[in-house]
Write an enzyme that holds these catalytic residues in place. Structure first.
Site, PDB file in Angstrom:
ATOM      1  N   TYR A   1       0.861  -1.059   0.035  1.00  0.00           N
ATOM      2  CA  TYR A   1       0.019  -0.054   0.089  1.00  0.00           C
ATOM      3  C   TYR A   1       0.952   1.137  -0.108  1.00  0.00           C
ATOM      4  CZ  TYR A   1      -4.517   2.633   0.545  1.00  0.00           C
ATOM      5  OH  TYR A   1      -5.382   3.430   0.599  1.00  0.00           O
TER       6      TYR A   1
ATOM      7  N   LYS B   1     -20.299 -20.924  -9.294  1.00  0.00           N
ATOM      8  CA  LYS B   1     -19.435 -20.786 -10.630  1.00  0.00           C
ATOM      9  C   LYS B   1     -18.088 -20.569 -10.477  1.00  0.00           C
ATOM     10  CE  LYS B   1     -20.397 -20.860 -15.380  1.00  0.00           C
ATOM     11  NZ  LYS B   1     -21.579 -21.317 -15.789  1.00  0.00           N
TER      12      LYS B   1
ATOM     13  N   GLU C   1     -24.265 -14.836 -16.491  1.00  0.00           N
ATOM     14  CA  GLU C   1     -24.967 -16.080 -15.990  1.00  0.00           C
ATOM     15  C   GLU C   1     -26.423 -15.868 -15.320  1.00  0.00           C
ATOM     16  OE1 GLU C   1     -24.091 -20.093 -14.940  1.00  0.00           O
ATOM     17  OE2 GLU C   1     -22.768 -18.656 -15.615  1.00  0.00           O
ATOM     18  N   ASP C   2     -27.215 -16.788 -15.794  1.00  0.00           N
ATOM     19  CA  ASP C   2     -28.656 -16.806 -15.348  1.00  0.00           C
ATOM     20  C   ASP C   2     -29.591 -15.633 -15.438  1.00  0.00           C
ATOM     21  OD1 ASP C   2     -28.112 -19.439 -14.480  1.00  0.00           O
ATOM     22  OD2 ASP C   2     -28.092 -19.122 -12.443  1.00  0.00           O
TER      23      ASP C   2
ATOM     24  N   ALA D   1     -36.656 -23.122 -27.213  1.00  0.00           N
ATOM     25  CA  ALA D   1     -36.320 -22.169 -27.987  1.00  0.00           C
ATOM     26  C   ALA D   1     -35.715 -21.052 -27.109  1.00  0.00           C
ATOM     27  CB  ALA D   1     -37.358 -21.893 -28.853  1.00  0.00           C
ATOM     28  N   GLY D   2     -35.298 -21.114 -25.895  1.00  0.00           N
ATOM     29  CA  GLY D   2     -34.503 -20.185 -25.115  1.00  0.00           C
ATOM     30  C   GLY D   2     -33.231 -19.827 -25.614  1.00  0.00           C
TER      31      GLY D   2
ATOM     32  N   ASN E   1     -32.336 -30.803 -17.162  1.00  0.00           N
ATOM     33  CA  ASN E   1     -31.867 -31.386 -15.834  1.00  0.00           C
ATOM     34  C   ASN E   1     -32.887 -31.088 -14.779  1.00  0.00           C
ATOM     35  OD1 ASN E   1     -29.439 -32.878 -15.585  1.00  0.00           O
ATOM     36  ND2 ASN E   1     -28.313 -31.251 -16.255  1.00  0.00           N
TER      37      ASN E   1
ATOM     38  N   ASN F   1     -21.336 -28.062 -18.995  1.00  0.00           N
ATOM     39  CA  ASN F   1     -20.490 -26.669 -19.178  1.00  0.00           C
ATOM     40  C   ASN F   1     -19.407 -26.608 -18.810  1.00  0.00           C
ATOM     41  OD1 ASN F   1     -22.963 -26.359 -20.577  1.00  0.00           O
ATOM     42  ND2 ASN F   1     -23.141 -24.167 -19.688  1.00  0.00           N
TER      43      ASN F   1
END
Length: 766
Positions: free
Chosen positions: A40, A95, A137-138, A196-197, A287, A319
């Site tokens: 620092y 994640k 994500e999500d 279809a997402g 899933n 994934n």
């Protein structure tokens, strides 16, 4: 385990001992005032000024180059839907954990409290200077498409929405190989898609790049077939509108070549599978329940090539095969984006890897004799150690070739070595061990099951499907503890050796023990008395085949537990003395240390045999043993007897076991520091090899070393692993943790599997 118990276990896991799953750890020294003055004020001003001169210096002086943001607004979390940013945080931390353990990438998870696209994009742009990459994500569709598009255009660091592209990349690699096995060309095949997402659209877009034709695709969502007459079609879905009109999903299945499912479970019937063309390719990836149950699908068609999102079936589209390694390659060349060329490089690298010979470590982990490219193996396994050295270089090369890299890699072999070194602190060996145990569960005796922690360990072994516990101890106490733990399985056997119910077994075991020991001072009365003691009883269960393995030692001193095992269970043929080994999961990778518990001052011949037994133990974990016989001296620098016996053991091994990779005597620092060893001792048989096994000359040195590592660093230890016994029996340390007992139970189960295999091979040879 009941649903409520699983719920409680998950909550405790996330809450204890510290809330959450990730933390920040210093990477520089901070022990002195001088260190703090550099970290620092005033020393920190110098890198600040260098970065002001040239922003690229931020990669040189900060963590930016290895830091990814995992960002969500919580609008499409797992299968839970729109649960909000706070509720999404455990997933984002998870994640981050995967990024770290699979590719050594550091992560800050960022939860953004807005559903407004403009506000979300602005927030990410404002914090982007902190990071080397952004993992979205999500986030629900269609907002996810727009957010990713804008951030890719407006930022100069890699951005990827993993829910879309991760699934697309892994499934595309699987599709390439499935089509090859089916002898079909992608431009000719007929696709039926449920979902279809964002993930489905990303998959289809990548398939188009591979050569698929949109006119050969029939895509269904919850409202039916996508077609131009519908008024609810998004911009992203437009190109996949069908010109053929199907009244149902079942109708579209007729003569289809490929089914892609990214929707909900159990919507596809065996009849629909039967209506498909020859060699149908079915990717049912919903899933936790696929669009059609795996067993139903393969029973419907013998020529099927099937993948799911589940780990308990072949061909898991996971994934984790993609995002850690894609970002690793992108970060290492400071890519400005993750483009189509980089994604395609990952696809082809994964597809190619599935066709290469599989390391024995992977075969062992998945309980396979030999995994080979074929219908049940079209995509690499998540535990494959080659992923880290295969996918990132492919992605990095594509980034350089496509012009989005700001840093060149000149020595690709050095880069590959660095990638392997990054994974040294990963507990992958432990995960492999547990996975292998699950492949062929064995009956394991927990000899002290009336202790709460021992029973917890037995419960985990049972619930995880690793083994079939046999619980020894006071029946009433065990039952009370089982109620407390909600451990209500009827499959579990409880045995109280002192109870009237066990008189028959006790008498039989005592007679057998007496016959074996009657010429060694044991009377029948002695035998009857001893067999009431649980460790004698447990060892006799294993010896007579009433159990496959045993585990004890939690509440009693090591020597008192080892004694009945040595008296009842004999040594393997050719073994002089039994010994023990501890596996340490260290920052340099797994290190095996022997002998940690049995032989106080072994001879040169003993040391050679201990090294051979340890070599076999390392192989049991799916690894090749690179053994250093350690001492305080290096290659003859001392004539003292303690050093000389190590040298004699090495000479003996080189003569009688030339296949064992071993050398010494060596000091520990030279054994573990490859660079030092190469400079001073280039003649060593360990040249250009990373040592993973240390054989110590005395018990106090080996025992002290493993315990010192464990206490000072907090590294995981698995052991002591008993070596040289004819039957699997293992002794844990006094007061071992639940985790340590679970790991040792896995060792005992894998040991039982290994001994069973060797016995079968012996019978076949005879």
């Amino acid at each position: 385990m009941s649903k409520e118990s699983k719920r409680r276990e998950a909550l405790v896991y996330h809450a204890k001992p510290t809330p959450g799953k990730i933390k920040v750890v210093p990477t520089k020294k901070y022990s002195s005032q001088r260190d703090l003055a550099l970290a620092y004020s005033p020393g920190v001003a110098e890198p600040c000024l260098e970065i002001e001169k040239d922003k690229e210096n931020v990669y040189r002086y900060t963590t930016k180059g290895n830091l990814v943001a995992v960002i969500s607004n919580g609008t499409a979390v797992l299968g839970l839907g729109d649960i909000g940013p706070e509720a999404s945080k455990p997933v984002m931390e998870g994640k981050g954990l995967l990024f770290k353990i699979f590719a050594d990438i550091d992560v800050f998870d960022i939860e953004v409290d807005t559903k407004d696209v403009d506000a979300f994009v602005e927030t990410v742009k404002n914090i982007a200077p902190t990071f080397g990459g952004i993992n979205l994500e999500d986030i629900k569709a269609p907002e996810a498409f727009e957010i990713e598009r804008r951030l890719k255009e407006e930022l100069d660091i890699p951005v990827m929405h993993d829910d879309q592209h991760g699934t697309a990349i892994i499934s595309a690699a699987a599709l390439i190989n499935a089509l090859e096995l089916a002898d079909k060309k992608i431009e000719d095949v007929k696709f039926v898609v449920s979902g279809a997402g964002s993930a489905a659209i990303a998959c289809l877009n990548l398939y188009l790049l591979l050569g698929a034709k949109p006119e050969n695709m029939s895509v269904f969502d919850s409202n039916g077939l996508l077609h131009s007459e519908r008024g609810d079609i998004t911009i992203q879905q437009e190109k996949f509108c069908s010109k053929k009109m199907y009244g149902s999903l079942a109708e579209a299945f007729v003569n289809a070549d490929v089914f892609l499912g990214l929707s909900v479970g159990n919507i596809v019937s065996p009849e629909m599978i039967k209506s498909m063309a020859n060699d149908p390719i079915v990717f049912a990836m919903a899933n936790p329940n696929p669009e059609i149950d795996y067993d139903l699908a393969i029973s419907a068609r013998k020529d099927i090539i099937m993948a799911t999102g589940r780990s308990d079936h072949p061909n898991q589209v996971n994934n984790v095969l993609g995002f850690p390694f894609i970002f690793r390659g992108a970060l290492d060349v400071r890519a400005t984006k993750i483009n189509e060329e980089m994604k395609m490089a990952a696809v082809k690298s994964l597809a190619k890897l599935a066709k290469e010979p599989v390391p024995e470590q992977v075969n062992i982990a998945y309980g396979e004799t030999r995994l080979n490219f074929g219908r049940d193996y079209i995509i690499p396994k998540p535990f494959d150690p080659r992923l880290i050295a295969q996918v990132p270089p492919a992605v990095a090369k594509a980034a350089i070739k496509s012009g989005v890299a700001r840093k060149e890699i000149l020595d690709w072999q050095k880069y590959e070595d660095e990638l392997y070194d990054r994974m040294g602190n990963d507990n992958k060996v432990t995960r492999l061990l547990h996975n292998r145990a699950k492949m062929n569960p064995k009956r394991i005796v927990f000899a002290e099951a009336d202790h709460l922690d021992v029973l917890k360990a037995a419960q985990i072994v049972h619930d995880e499907g690793m083994g079939i516990p046999i619980l020894l101890g006071r029946r009433e106490v065990i039952k009370e503890l089982m109620i407390e733990l909600d451990f209500d399985s009827e499959e579990v056997t409880i045995i109280d050796p002192k109870s009237d119910e066990e008189k028959g077994h006790l008498e039989n075991y005592a007679n057998q023990f007496w016959k074996a020991r009657q010429r060694k001072g044991v009377t029948l009365y002695d035998a009857q008395k001893l067999l009431r003691e649980r460790n004698y009883f447990a060892a006799m269960m294993v010896q007579l085949g009433d159990a496959d393995a045993m585990l004890s030692g939690y509440s009693r001193a090591y020597p008192t537990v080892v004694k009945p095992i040595l008296e009842i269970i004999g040594k393997l043929k050719g073994v002089i003395k039994v010994a023990t080994c501890n596996l340490m999961n260290t920052s340099k990778g797994p290190i095996f240390i022997s002998d940690t518990s049995i032989n106080i001052d072994p001879t040169a011949k003993d040391l050679a045999k201990i090294a051979q037994m340890t070599n076999h133990t390392v192989k049991m974990f799916g690894m090749e043993a690179i053994i250093a016989m350690v001492s305080y001296a290096n290659f003859g620098s001392s004539k003292d007897a303690h050093s000389t016996k190590v040298r004699e053991a090495v000479d003996l091994l080189h003569k009688v076991a030339p296949d064992v990779i071993v050398d010494g005597e060596l000091q520990v620092d030279f054994a573990l520091n490859r660079k030092m060893r190469e400079e001073k001792f280039p003649f060593s048989k360990l040249s250009n090899r990373k040592v993973n096994t240390l054989i110590y000359p005395t018990l106090d040195s080996a025992n002290g070393t493993y315990k010192l590592i464990k206490e000072l660093t907090g590294e995981d230890s698995i052991g002591p692993i008993m070596m040289g016994l004819e039957k699997p029996a293992h002794v844990i340390q006094l007061g071992a943790s639940v985790e340590e007992m679970v790991n040792m139970a896995a060792v005992a189960i894998v040991d039982a599997q290994d001994k069973q295999k060797r016995q079968q091979m012996k019978l076949e040879i005879q």
